[in-house]
Scaffold this active site. Structure first.
Site, short mmCIF file in Angstrom:
data_model
loop_
_atom_site.label_atom_id
_atom_site.label_comp_id
_atom_site.label_asym_id
_atom_site.label_seq_id
_atom_site.Cartn_x
_atom_site.Cartn_y
_atom_site.Cartn_z
N ALA A 1 9.24 7.71 12.84
CA ALA A 1 10.73 8.24 12.61
C ALA A 1 11.32 7.15 12.02
O ALA A 1 11.20 5.72 12.37
CB ALA A 1 11.25 8.32 13.83
N PHE A 2 12.25 7.23 11.14
CA PHE A 2 13.10 6.41 10.54
C PHE A 2 14.23 6.07 11.71
O PHE A 2 14.66 6.64 12.45
CB PHE A 2 14.07 6.94 9.47
N GLU B 1 -4.31 -0.69 5.59
CA GLU B 1 -3.15 -0.31 6.76
C GLU B 1 -3.56 0.93 7.40
O GLU B 1 -3.70 1.96 6.52
CB GLU B 1 -1.73 -0.19 6.10
N GLU C 1 12.74 -8.00 12.37
CA GLU C 1 13.94 -7.35 12.36
C GLU C 1 15.00 -7.35 13.70
O GLU C 1 14.23 -7.01 14.62
CB GLU C 1 14.23 -6.00 11.46
N GLN D 1 0.93 -1.25 -0.08
CA GLN D 1 0.05 -0.01 -0.01
C GLN D 1 0.95 1.39 0.03
O GLN D 1 2.01 1.24 0.46
CB GLN D 1 -1.01 -0.11 1.15
N ASP E 1 -0.80 -9.64 10.76
CA ASP E 1 0.12 -9.45 9.54
C ASP E 1 1.55 -9.29 10.16
O ASP E 1 2.26 -8.55 9.81
CB ASP E 1 -0.24 -8.33 9.01
#
Length: 584
Positions: free
Chosen positions: A390-391, A306, A463, A269, A458
């Site tokens: 935030a990345f 989402e 990670e 998406q 989902d």
């Protein structure tokens, strides 16, 4: 005759080429001429960062203040120097799909003003990293419990959240951090300032005329909040309980000026990568459903929408559970014209903008699902609500490893996964690395409880940071398919806990605490979410569903204890010797 025609044709081609070049030059100069004409003084323009006078001019897009915010506060950032609107940086990355671990999604070269930050992290600056220097130490450590300061959260000292964070279960310190336990070891003498960057236009989010810290003050205070967040990551947590940069970063996500927008590659998406004036980046998920809408009963979990508010609520729930494994997320109202269309260089995105019959600005972008005119995202008339996550640090600086979730669903309309048909599936998992020797299986149980409380089906991959090996936490990324149904509890999400019958003592005690009336989970979530810009974030029935699902989790643990005994089910991670062994 033929030669004359050929010559005339060549002259014609040359003229067309010259006209095209002239048009391109004119189009390139037009924005600069407009900005120059917008200045009261009429002084000549430049291609560098915009001065305060130009930022204040009508021709330059202004940062919007929050409703009711004083004009001076809303324009404080606008008075500072802005970088070029198309400047991007590569210090960060956010990942929700397995392929994201292979490459960075950086779009342009790092701007000069951000180079000192990258050099400090990469170690290319000779004075930045000194592994054997006493000054070589983590910049951000958890300062520990401090009763004189308000704990994280929008509430004050009298708030329910404040009382929760003062509870002994929320004051357990992480083991002492070594150089191997922090993601970045940065020389604390290296400061990010206009002088260090040799760039007078390094953006500063403070008020006009504010001065940078003196050399004697902590260097970390001169860093932007996204960088403080990055250098605070360690083996045990994404951020510490009392890290003031997190609340400041949430404010930045909802208020910093957006200078560039691009579509994120991959995923099913539409998601946008937004870059801010301080070179920070965030992942934008636009609003697709209203608060009260539930996922249609005929939808498969892999075709569900989402939800932006699920991303926001997931961050707050994760913090209340004291996992601290979700990157900071904040809601924001975005102007689709000024903050997306006018600042994007992504032609594929730009071409999908249109005006609806109701005179609203709409766009749909490019993606696998729901990216068409029929599923366009429309503003009111050009304002759209969304979440900004935030990345994490860029993969070139901090590699992450993607793991397949052992309890991954089949993602098929008819087939079932192995764990759905084999009641002893967990025994097989516990014999497979890294679940056989590390505490990873307990992390998966934490993630299972987290997903069940949200109703998120989902969770196909997760990670971890590669630097920390297998002895580290799971990052809870991509939570947009949570909070879809408040009238239904998906018990299959809880299967890993029911099969393995393992849980951390700290997690179990916190769940019991949150089930009490004086620390009711729904009330804590309501208070925590109240400070977000797009509050109310969750529909009231979703908050009530949290309390109901919490009781289901506790019953599942009690059933395990009755079958296997307390010591076989509950792993005592609060024991001092146990925690010391885990740290080793």
């Amino acid at each position: 005759m033929k030669m004359m025609l050929v010559r005339r044709f060549r002259v014609l081609i040359l003229m067309v080429f010259l006209v095209a070049c002239a048009l391109h030059i004119a189009l390139d100069l037009l924005p600069r001429l407009e900005r120059r004409g917008a200045r009261p003084s009429g002084e000549p323009g430049c291609s560098c960062a915009q001065p305060a006078a130009e930022v204040a001019a009508p021709g330059w897009a202004q940062v919007r203040g929050r409703p009711g915010e004083p004009p001076a506060a809303s324009s404080a950032a606008g008075d500072a120097g802005w970088p070029n609107k198309h400047t991007l940086r590569i210090l960060q990355d956010f990942s929700s799909d397995p392929s994201s671990n292979l490459s960075s999604h950086s779009l342009e070269k790092l701007p000069p003003a951000a180079e000192p930050a990258e050099r400090a992290l990469r170690g290319r600056d000779p004075g930045a990293l000194r592994p054997h220097d006493p000054a070589h130490r983590p910049l951000l450590r958890d300062p520990g419990p401090r009763r004189s300061e308000s704990p994280p959260g929008p509430g004050g000292d009298a708030s329910l959240l404040a009382r929760l964070f003062e509870h002994p279960l929320y004051r357990v310190a992480v083991p002492p951090l070594t150089e191997e336990d922090v993601l970045f070891n940065v020389n604390s003498d290296t400061r990010l300032s206009p002088k260090a960057a040799e760039n007078p236009d390094w953006p500063h989010a403070g008020a006009e005329g504010a001065e940078f810290l003196s050399p004697g003050e902590a260097a970390v205070d001169s860093y932007p909040n996204w960088l403080k967040f990055h250098i605070g990551i360690n083996r045990y947590e994404l951020y510490s309980r009392h890290n003031p940069a997190i609340e400041a970063l949430l404010h930045d996500l909802s208020s910093q000026r957006i200078t560039s927008v691009a579509m994120k590659s991959g995923g099913t998406q539409l998601k946008l990568i937004m870059t801010f004036q301080n070179y920070g980046q965030a992942l934008f998920k636009p609003m697709k459903q209203t608060r009260e809408q539930e996922t249609p009963p005929d939808f498969f979990y892999f075709s569900d929408y989402e939800r932006h508010n699920a991303e926001i609520a997931a961050f707050h729930l994760d913090r209340i559970l004291d996992f601290r494994r979700v990157p900071p997320v904040a809601g924001r109202m975005v102007n689709m014209t000024k903050e997306i269309r006018d600042v994007t260089r992504d032609k594929k995105l730009w071409r999908t903008f249109f005006i609806s019959p109701a005179n609203n600005i709409c766009f749909y972008g490019e993606c696998s699902y729901y990216c068409s005119t029929e599923h366009a995202l429309c503003g009111k008339p050009d304002q759209i609500e969304g979440s900004l996550a935030a990345f994490l640090p860029d993969l070139s600086l901090a590699k992450r490893k993607t793991w397949r979730n052992p309890w991954r669903r089949s993602y098929h309309k008819r087939k079932k996964a192995e764990w759905e048909v084999d009641p002893d599936y967990c025994e097989e998992v516990k014999q497979t690395p890294p679940y056989d020797s590390s505490h990873r299986i307990l992390d998966v149980m934490d993630m299972t409880i987290f997903d069940f409380l949200m109703g998120n089906m989902d969770r196909h991959h997760y990670e971890t940071f590669e630097k920390f090996g297998n002895e580290t936490f799971i990052i809870h990324l991509d939570n947009g398919r949570g909070f879809g149904k408040y009238s239904h509890d998906e018990l299959s999400i809880l299967v890993p806990l029911q099969q393995c019958c393992r849980i951390r003592k700290s997690t179990y005690l916190r769940l019991q605490l949150l089930a009490k009336e004086e620390y009711k989970l729904s009330l804590l979530m309501a208070e925590s979410l109240r400070g977000d810009q797009v509050a109310p974030v969750l529909y009231q029935p979703h908050l009530e569903a949290l309390d109901r699902r919490l009781r289901v989790v506790l019953k599942a643990v009690r059933d395990c204890v009755e079958r296997n005994g307390l010591h076989s089910v509950v792993d005592d991670d609060l024991d001092t010797e146990h925690r010391a062994a885990s740290a080793r």
